[in-house]
Motif scaffolding. Structure first.
Motif, short mmCIF file in Angstrom:
data_model
loop_
_atom_site.label_atom_id
_atom_site.label_comp_id
_atom_site.label_asym_id
_atom_site.label_seq_id
_atom_site.Cartn_x
_atom_site.Cartn_y
_atom_site.Cartn_z
N GLU A 282 0.85 -1.19 0.00
CA GLU A 282 0.00 0.00 0.00
C GLU A 282 0.88 1.24 0.00
O GLU A 282 1.98 1.21 0.54
CB GLU A 282 -0.82 -0.04 1.30
CG GLU A 282 -2.10 0.70 1.27
CD GLU A 282 -2.87 0.52 2.59
OE1 GLU A 282 -3.22 -0.63 2.94
OE2 GLU A 282 -3.10 1.53 3.26
N SER B 87 0.83 5.54 0.72
CA SER B 87 0.10 6.76 1.03
C SER B 87 1.09 7.91 1.02
O SER B 87 2.17 7.82 1.62
CB SER B 87 -0.66 6.67 2.35
OG SER B 87 0.19 6.64 3.44
N LYS C 192 -7.13 4.54 -4.30
CA LYS C 192 -8.24 4.15 -3.42
C LYS C 192 -8.93 5.36 -2.80
O LYS C 192 -10.12 5.34 -2.53
CB LYS C 192 -7.72 3.25 -2.29
CG LYS C 192 -7.40 1.85 -2.74
CD LYS C 192 -8.69 1.09 -2.97
CE LYS C 192 -8.43 -0.27 -3.55
NZ LYS C 192 -9.63 -0.93 -4.02
N LYS C 193 -8.14 6.39 -2.51
CA LYS C 193 -8.71 7.52 -1.76
C LYS C 193 -7.84 8.75 -1.98
O LYS C 193 -6.61 8.61 -2.12
CB LYS C 193 -8.68 7.13 -0.27
CG LYS C 193 -9.52 7.97 0.64
CD LYS C 193 -9.48 7.34 2.04
CE LYS C 193 -9.97 8.30 3.08
NZ LYS C 193 -9.84 7.79 4.43
N PHE C 194 -8.45 9.94 -2.01
CA PHE C 194 -7.65 11.17 -2.03
C PHE C 194 -8.43 12.27 -1.33
O PHE C 194 -9.66 12.30 -1.39
CB PHE C 194 -7.27 11.58 -3.46
CG PHE C 194 -8.44 11.81 -4.37
CD1 PHE C 194 -9.04 10.75 -5.02
CD2 PHE C 194 -8.92 13.10 -4.59
CE1 PHE C 194 -10.13 10.95 -5.87
CE2 PHE C 194 -10.01 13.31 -5.45
CZ PHE C 194 -10.61 12.23 -6.08
N TYR C 195 -7.71 13.11 -0.62
CA TYR C 195 -8.37 14.21 0.10
C TYR C 195 -7.39 15.33 0.39
O TYR C 195 -6.19 15.13 0.38
CB TYR C 195 -9.02 13.71 1.40
CG TYR C 195 -8.10 13.00 2.37
CD1 TYR C 195 -7.82 11.64 2.23
CD2 TYR C 195 -7.50 13.69 3.43
CE1 TYR C 195 -6.99 10.98 3.13
CE2 TYR C 195 -6.67 13.03 4.33
CZ TYR C 195 -6.42 11.69 4.16
OH TYR C 195 -5.59 11.04 5.05
N GLU D 263 -3.97 7.82 -1.55
CA GLU D 263 -3.78 6.45 -1.03
C GLU D 263 -4.02 5.44 -2.15
O GLU D 263 -5.04 5.52 -2.85
CB GLU D 263 -4.74 6.18 0.14
CG GLU D 263 -4.43 7.06 1.35
CD GLU D 263 -5.42 6.88 2.50
OE1 GLU D 263 -5.28 7.63 3.48
OE2 GLU D 263 -6.32 6.01 2.41
N TYR D 264 -3.10 4.52 -2.30
CA TYR D 264 -3.15 3.52 -3.37
C TYR D 264 -2.93 2.12 -2.82
O TYR D 264 -2.27 1.96 -1.79
CB TYR D 264 -2.01 3.73 -4.37
CG TYR D 264 -1.96 5.06 -5.09
CD1 TYR D 264 -2.49 5.20 -6.37
CD2 TYR D 264 -1.33 6.16 -4.50
CE1 TYR D 264 -2.41 6.42 -7.04
CE2 TYR D 264 -1.24 7.36 -5.16
CZ TYR D 264 -1.78 7.49 -6.43
OH TYR D 264 -1.69 8.68 -7.09
#
Ligand SMILES: NC(=O)c1ccc[n+]([C@@H]2O[C@H](COP(=O)([O-])OP(=O)(O)OC[C@H]3O[C@@H](n4cnc5c(N)ncnc54)[C@H](OP(=O)(O)O)[C@@H]3O)[C@@H](O)[C@H]2O)c1
Length: 215
Positions: free
Chosen positions: A162, A164, A198-201, A210-211
């Protein structure tokens, strides 16, 4: 079997972990808290000896309240670690991964101070072997906190699960400034490590991405 590895860095928009002079104060306070929340969840934090020599980090959870500190792992083929390095303080357990080339006297001194020394590899620490050993010691999750040379070693061996990253709105430049992943690099796009977002903010002035690593 190997521990689940999360690679985390704070970098400039141009992918640098520090400026040419080694100034690595990239993360904002909000990001430091984010990183300490991840630290509090994993069994261990891992860095290369380059990071210890440059930044002298404590690698503990101190930005948030936590029940315990994770184990600290330093990858250090020749046991270059200074005996007064903060990562050797008694706030948490420390493991040093080294090689057969390491000075036996220094190894003895470190062990006397309660540091666990794992010998794996001839010239460079054998990261695949290290992951197996750590798994067998009960370590199931690791936060990989760089720097660029160790990140390359871990990505090249397919040991990262993972990713980040915190991207600060800054440009550092400098071909010799350490970047997220250094080393020799992959020769073709085909060989590159592929990721799935998966996610970004937004966080503070920067962004977090985040991957998961695709196999
Ligand atoms: N912004 C951030 O999030 C962040 C995070 C971490 C670090 N940093 C910055 O990154 C810089 C340090 O990065 P760095 O690339 O110089 O050092 P590093 O990645 O921390 O450590 C690299 C060293 O680890 C040792 N090593 C042993 N076995 C290895 C293996 N199989 N593969 C790779 N390395 C192995 C090698 O030294 P031996 O041959 O002596 O063992 C190698 O030179 C500092 O400026 C620090 O501030 C920034």
């Amino acid at each position: 079997m190997k521990p689940y590895v999360i690679s985390n860095v704070g970098m400039s928009l141009d992918g640098k972990l520090a400026t040419v002079t080694g100034d690595s104060r990239i993360s904002c306070e909000e990001d430091l808290i984010r990183v300490h929340k991840i630290r509090a969840k994993v069994d261990a934090i891992m860095v290369g000896i380059g990071t210890v020599l440059k930044d002298d980090p404590r690698l503990t959870v101190h930005k948030i309240k936590a029940d315990k500190n994770p184990i600290r792992i330093v990858v250090d083929s020749k046991l270059r670690i200074p005996l007064n390095a903060r990562v050797l303080n008694n706030e948490a357990k420390t493991i040093i991964a080294t090689t057969e080339k390491a000075d036996k006297e220094k190894m003895k001194l470190l062990k006397e101070r309660g540091v666990e020394v794992i010998v794996c590899g001839r010239d460079k620490v054998d990261l695949k072997e290290l992951m197996k050993i750590l798994y067998n010691k009960g370590i199931r999750s690791i936060l990989l906190e760089g720097g660029g040379t160790l990140n390359w070693g871990m990505f090249k061996e397919g040991l990262v699960d993972e990713v980040s990253v915190y991207i600060a709105p800054m440009i550092f430049g400098g071909k010799d400034a350490v970047s997220y992943v250094d080393g020799e690099g992959f020769k073709t796009v085909e060989e590159a490590v592929k990721l799935k977002l998966k996610k970004f903010y937004r966080l503070g002035e920067g962004i977090v991405l985040e991957y998961v690593v695709l196999r």
